[in-house]
Scaffold this motif. Structure first.
Motif, PDB file in Angstrom:
ATOM      1  N   GLU A  64       0.821  -1.207   0.000  1.00 44.12           N
ATOM      2  CA  GLU A  64       0.000   0.000   0.000  1.00 44.12           C
ATOM      3  C   GLU A  64       0.856   1.258   0.000  1.00 44.12           C
ATOM      4  OE1 GLU A  64      -3.242   2.238   2.906  1.00 44.12           O
ATOM      5  OE2 GLU A  64      -2.817   0.105   3.168  1.00 44.12           O
ATOM      6  N   GLN A  65       1.918   1.275   0.816  1.00 50.34           N
ATOM      7  CA  GLN A  65       2.809   2.436   0.853  1.00 50.34           C
ATOM      8  C   GLN A  65       3.526   2.621  -0.476  1.00 50.34           C
ATOM      9  OE1 GLN A  65       4.752   1.027   4.632  1.00 50.34           O
ATOM     10  NE2 GLN A  65       4.607   3.197   5.162  1.00 50.34           N
ATOM     11  N   ALA A  66       3.912   1.514  -1.108  1.00 51.02           N
ATOM     12  CA  ALA A  66       4.537   1.626  -2.429  1.00 51.02           C
ATOM     13  C   ALA A  66       3.566   2.211  -3.442  1.00 51.02           C
ATOM     14  CB  ALA A  66       5.025   0.252  -2.887  1.00 51.02           C
ATOM     15  N   GLY A  67       2.285   1.864  -3.318  1.00 51.43           N
ATOM     16  CA  GLY A  67       1.286   2.439  -4.211  1.00 51.43           C
ATOM     17  C   GLY A  67       1.124   3.930  -4.016  1.00 51.43           C
ATOM     18  N   TRP A  68       1.101   4.374  -2.748  1.00 49.77           N
ATOM     19  CA  TRP A  68       1.006   5.819  -2.493  1.00 49.77           C
ATOM     20  C   TRP A  68       2.243   6.552  -3.003  1.00 49.77           C
ATOM     21  CZ3 TRP A  68      -3.616   7.225  -1.886  1.00 49.77           C
ATOM     22  CH2 TRP A  68      -4.525   6.565  -1.067  1.00 49.77           C
ATOM     23  N   ALA A  69       3.423   5.939  -2.836  1.00 47.35           N
ATOM     24  CA  ALA A  69       4.650   6.560  -3.343  1.00 47.35           C
ATOM     25  C   ALA A  69       4.614   6.683  -4.864  1.00 47.35           C
ATOM     26  CB  ALA A  69       5.869   5.746  -2.905  1.00 47.35           C
ATOM     27  N   ALA A  70       4.135   5.629  -5.538  1.00 50.44           N
ATOM     28  CA  ALA A  70       4.014   5.692  -6.998  1.00 50.44           C
ATOM     29  C   ALA A  70       3.024   6.765  -7.415  1.00 50.44           C
ATOM     30  CB  ALA A  70       3.589   4.330  -7.542  1.00 50.44           C
ATOM     31  N   LEU A  97      -0.673  14.981   0.196  1.00 51.21           N
ATOM     32  CA  LEU A  97      -1.477  13.985   0.914  1.00 51.21           C
ATOM     33  C   LEU A  97      -0.969  12.578   0.651  1.00 51.21           C
ATOM     34  CD1 LEU A  97      -3.892  13.134   2.624  1.00 51.21           C
ATOM     35  CD2 LEU A  97      -5.309  13.295   0.570  1.00 51.21           C
ATOM     36  N   THR A  98      -0.677  12.246  -0.593  1.00 53.02           N
ATOM     37  CA  THR A  98      -0.171  10.904  -0.892  1.00 53.02           C
ATOM     38  C   THR A  98       1.209  10.673  -0.272  1.00 53.02           C
ATOM     39  OG1 THR A  98       0.699  11.721  -3.013  1.00 53.02           O
ATOM     40  CG2 THR A  98      -1.496  10.719  -3.021  1.00 53.02           C
ATOM     41  N   THR A  99       2.013  11.722  -0.153  1.00 48.82           N
ATOM     42  CA  THR A  99       3.301  11.594   0.527  1.00 48.82           C
ATOM     43  C   THR A  99       3.103  11.239   1.993  1.00 48.82           C
ATOM     44  OG1 THR A  99       4.334  13.187  -0.987  1.00 48.82           O
ATOM     45  CG2 THR A  99       5.439  12.785   1.105  1.00 48.82           C
ATOM     46  N   ALA A 100       2.153  11.926   2.640  1.00 48.53           N
ATOM     47  CA  ALA A 100       1.875  11.634   4.046  1.00 48.53           C
ATOM     48  C   ALA A 100       1.388  10.200   4.231  1.00 48.53           C
ATOM     49  CB  ALA A 100       0.841  12.626   4.582  1.00 48.53           C
ATOM     50  N   LEU A 101       0.538   9.724   3.338  1.00 48.83           N
ATOM     51  CA  LEU A 101       0.045   8.354   3.442  1.00 48.83           C
ATOM     52  C   LEU A 101       1.134   7.331   3.133  1.00 48.83           C
ATOM     53  CD1 LEU A 101      -3.476   8.753   1.801  1.00 48.83           C
ATOM     54  CD2 LEU A 101      -2.935   8.477   4.211  1.00 48.83           C
ATOM     55  N   ALA A 115      -1.809  12.022   9.953  1.00 52.39           N
ATOM     56  CA  ALA A 115      -0.720  11.646   9.045  1.00 52.39           C
ATOM     57  C   ALA A 115      -0.342  12.799   8.119  1.00 52.39           C
ATOM     58  CB  ALA A 115      -1.123  10.423   8.226  1.00 52.39           C
ATOM     59  N   TYR A 116      -1.327  13.619   7.755  1.00 49.50           N
ATOM     60  CA  TYR A 116      -1.033  14.759   6.874  1.00 49.50           C
ATOM     61  C   TYR A 116      -0.206  15.818   7.599  1.00 49.50           C
ATOM     62  CZ  TYR A 116      -1.809  18.347   3.350  1.00 49.50           C
ATOM     63  OH  TYR A 116      -1.624  19.303   2.387  1.00 49.50           O
ATOM     64  N   LEU A 117      -0.385  15.950   8.918  1.00 47.12           N
ATOM     65  CA  LEU A 117       0.337  16.973   9.677  1.00 47.12           C
ATOM     66  C   LEU A 117       1.741  16.520  10.090  1.00 47.12           C
ATOM     67  CD1 LEU A 117      -2.492  18.272  12.040  1.00 47.12           C
ATOM     68  CD2 LEU A 117      -1.721  19.270   9.891  1.00 47.12           C
ATOM     69  N   ALA A 360     -16.409  -0.385   8.133  1.00 44.13           N
ATOM     70  CA  ALA A 360     -15.675  -0.367   6.863  1.00 44.13           C
ATOM     71  C   ALA A 360     -14.380   0.432   7.029  1.00 44.13           C
ATOM     72  CB  ALA A 360     -16.531   0.229   5.755  1.00 44.13           C
ATOM     73  N   PRO A 361     -13.326  -0.154   7.614  1.00 41.26           N
ATOM     74  CA  PRO A 361     -12.065   0.575   7.793  1.00 41.26           C
ATOM     75  C   PRO A 361     -11.363   0.897   6.475  1.00 41.26           C
ATOM     76  CG  PRO A 361     -11.803  -1.740   8.388  1.00 41.26           C
ATOM     77  CD  PRO A 361     -13.268  -1.522   8.150  1.00 41.26           C
ATOM     78  N   TRP A 362     -11.772   0.237   5.398  1.00 38.40           N
ATOM     79  CA  TRP A 362     -11.133   0.462   4.107  1.00 38.40           C
ATOM     80  C   TRP A 362     -11.697   1.678   3.375  1.00 38.40           C
ATOM     81  CZ3 TRP A 362     -15.293   0.410   0.970  1.00 38.40           C
ATOM     82  CH2 TRP A 362     -16.395  -0.346   1.369  1.00 38.40           C
ATOM     83  N   LEU A 363     -12.822   2.205   3.821  1.00 38.30           N
ATOM     84  CA  LEU A 363     -13.520   3.221   3.039  1.00 38.30           C
ATOM     85  C   LEU A 363     -12.723   4.533   2.882  1.00 38.30           C
ATOM     86  CD1 LEU A 363     -17.331   3.827   3.193  1.00 38.30           C
ATOM     87  CD2 LEU A 363     -15.778   5.726   2.845  1.00 38.30           C
ATOM     88  N   PRO A 364     -12.153   5.138   3.954  1.00 30.77           N
ATOM     89  CA  PRO A 364     -11.443   6.410   3.750  1.00 30.77           C
ATOM     90  C   PRO A 364     -10.282   6.302   2.776  1.00 30.77           C
ATOM     91  CG  PRO A 364     -11.907   6.054   6.077  1.00 30.77           C
ATOM     92  CD  PRO A 364     -12.229   4.779   5.388  1.00 30.77           C
ATOM     93  N   ARG A 365      -9.489   5.228   2.901  1.00 23.00           N
ATOM     94  CA  ARG A 365      -8.340   5.095   2.004  1.00 23.00           C
ATOM     95  C   ARG A 365      -8.769   4.851   0.563  1.00 23.00           C
ATOM     96  NH1 ARG A 365      -5.513   0.239   4.415  1.00 23.00           N
ATOM     97  NH2 ARG A 365      -7.653  -0.224   5.000  1.00 23.00           N
ATOM     98  N   LEU A 366      -9.820   4.060   0.396  1.00 17.55           N
ATOM     99  CA  LEU A 366     -10.296   3.807  -0.956  1.00 17.55           C
ATOM    100  C   LEU A 366     -10.881   5.077  -1.577  1.00 17.55           C
ATOM    101  CD1 LEU A 366     -10.723   1.779  -3.187  1.00 17.55           C
ATOM    102  CD2 LEU A 366     -12.885   1.101  -2.133  1.00 17.55           C
ATOM    103  N   ALA A 367     -11.551   5.889  -0.764  1.00 16.53           N
ATOM    104  CA  ALA A 367     -12.088   7.147  -1.282  1.00 16.53           C
ATOM    105  C   ALA A 367     -10.967   8.087  -1.713  1.00 16.53           C
ATOM    106  CB  ALA A 367     -12.967   7.811  -0.221  1.00 16.53           C
ATOM    107  N   VAL A 368      -9.910   8.171  -0.899  1.00 17.29           N
ATOM    108  CA  VAL A 368      -8.763   9.016  -1.271  1.00 17.29           C
ATOM    109  C   VAL A 368      -8.085   8.468  -2.520  1.00 17.29           C
ATOM    110  CG1 VAL A 368      -6.512   9.852  -0.519  1.00 17.29           C
ATOM    111  CG2 VAL A 368      -8.416   9.813   1.091  1.00 17.29           C
TER     112      VAL A 368
END
Length: 471
Positions: A64-70, A97-101, A115-117, A360-368
């Motif tokens: 997941e982190q590799a995906g955000w980095a990409a 935002l993707t950098t923070a994630l 995480a953004y801060l 649904a813990p996956w919902l915020p990340r999937l929305a972003v």
């Protein structure tokens, strides 16, 4: 030593490559250098003294982190292919935002906000951490000596090679800027800023904070009627609005132009309704009790009905903006809000799916992730080119707005030159209006991008006009 050298190298690349005033390939080069530096970062190994009581291994990058980095690199790579400043500015903001994630694995909205801060705070915490790495014996002297030897070798052999070949000398002049006071100040500013940013990212990479406690929802809950009554009344209000819209659409009280004018006055209000409803749904999911079967039933019935009605309202807003765009043309703002409405619809559908199991813990990340993917897709589709193509299509008696076409970015030039809707005089007027500013400036490799280079070639084939004759 490797961490300090990697951060210093990324800061030097940013100082030499980053164009602050425009998009360009320099942003992509800086992003790649930063990713490499953060990937190489690690804690110092103990080579002497007693064994540490706590051994913290370097955490590995998850998929997941590799995906955000990409995604971060892809967003900053938009400046290499598109010259639209508004689009690239939006990509840079989302890239933060993707950098923070990438660095902090947030799941809930609270942990994503924290995480953004954290990278901004870690940038200041990383300075004493990196300074501690330099304080070890003989390390400062070795780094200074290495840098001095590198500079001497580049100056000596670069000067000899430049004097031996004029083509290489010309290329070297473009790569190396004039060493004026402004250039030195720019290098110091960008290098220091990049060192703080990359250093903070490396600090979080070595010791990522645990934000999993923020993902818990077992906090204080309200009574079922404290949330069910107001949201139930809101659901009834939405149902009345949807019913009135259905009757109006069925009866056909408005003509096309009249309905387009009505859409202009009410679209923004409907967009605010959809956006605020998402916040209301998030608050209800956080504070509504779900321990008893009656609580879960109320959540499914009331929040499900509210979400479904909000979907209808979002569809109404999309229908209005489509009619208004067909009547008055497409603009950047209308295109952006249309994409936002589609994203709202996708998130509402996710809420309906999540209602099946309540949690649904996956919902915020999937929305972003969906929003990031939509922005990258918009960049690939070339929005300014889309706007030019749409506004050149015949639409009743609506004239072509040459002034607005001339205010588009160079990304729209292929669509303009490839259309048969403009006369040669109109095309020259639009190209002359666009052929100003960065289009006429000398080439700088930092701000080079595909869209600008292609536009310059196409404009030169039409006489390279530099005058504006649009009304």
């Amino acid at each position: 030593m490797l961490t300090v050298a990697a951060v210093a190298g990324a800061a030097a690349v940013a100082a030499l490559s980053l164009p602050l005033d425009s998009a360009g390939i320099g942003w992509l080069i800086t992003a790649i250098a930063a990713v490499v530096a953060v990937s190489l970062a690690g804690p110092a190994k103990v080579v002497a003294g007693p064994k540490p009581l706590v051994d913290r291994p370097l955490p590995r990058f998850r998929a997941e982190q590799a995906g955000w980095a990409a995604a971060t690199v892809a967003l900053l790579a938009v400046g290499t292919f598109r010259s639209a400043g508004w689009l690239f500015a939006l990509c840079v903001v989302v890239a933060t935002l993707t950098t923070a994630l990438t660095l902090v694995a947030g799941r809930s909205m609270r942990s994503i906000f924290v995480a953004y801060l954290l990278p901004f705070l870690a940038a200041f915490r990383a300075m004493p951490w990196l300074a501690h790495g330099l304080s070890r014996p003989n390390r400062s002297g070795r780094i200074v000596a290495t840098a001095a030897v590198s500079v001497v070798l580049l100056l000596a052999f670069g000067g000899l090679l430049a004097s031996a070949d004029s083509t290489f000398a010309t290329a070297l002049e473009r790569l190396v800027p004039d060493l004026g006071v402004d250039t030195i100040f720019r290098w110091i500013f960008l290098g220091g800023f990049a060192a703080m940013g990359v250093g903070g990212a490396a600090f979080l990479r070595v010791a990522p904070p645990d934000v999993s406690r923020l993902d818990r929802t077992e906090g204080r809950k309200v009574h079922r009627w404290e949330w069910a009554v107001p949201l139930g009344l809101l659901t009834v209000l939405f149902g009345l609005f949807v019913a009135v819209q259905a009757v109006t659409l069925f009866r056909g009280d408005f003509g096309v132009q009249e309905y387009a004018d009505e859409a202009r006055s009410g679209f923004w209000q409907l967009s605010w309704v959809v956006g605020l409803t998402l916040l209301v749904l998030a608050g209800a999911a956080r504070w509504a009790p779900r321990a008893e079967p009656a609580d879960r039933l109320l959540i499914r019935v009331i929040l499900g009905a509210l979400t479904a009605l909000t979907l209808v309202i979002a569809a109404t807003a999309i229908h209005r903006i489509v009619l208004y765009t067909a009547e008055y043309g497409l603009t950047r703002l209308r295109l952006l809000v249309f994409c936002c409405e589609l994203w709202f619809v996708f998130v509402l559908l996710l809420v309906l799916i999540a209602g099946r199991r309540i949690r649904a813990p996956w919902l915020p990340r999937l929305a972003v992730a969906a929003g990031v993917a939509a922005l990258i897709g918009l960049a690939v589709a070339n929005p300014d080119g889309m706007i030019a193509e749409r506004n050149l299509r015949p639409s009743g008696d609506r004239p072509i707005d040459l002034s607005y076409l001339g205010d588009l970015s160079p990304d729209a030039v292929p669509a303009l030159t490839g259309s048969d809707r403009l006369t040669n005089t109109q095309l020259i007027c639009v190209l002359g209006r666009m052929n100003t500013g960065t289009m006429t400036m000398s080439d700088d490799w930092r701000s080079w991008n595909v869209g600008l280079a292609r536009a310059r070639v196409l404009i030169s084939t039409h006489g390279n006009p530099t005058y504006d004759c649009t009304p």
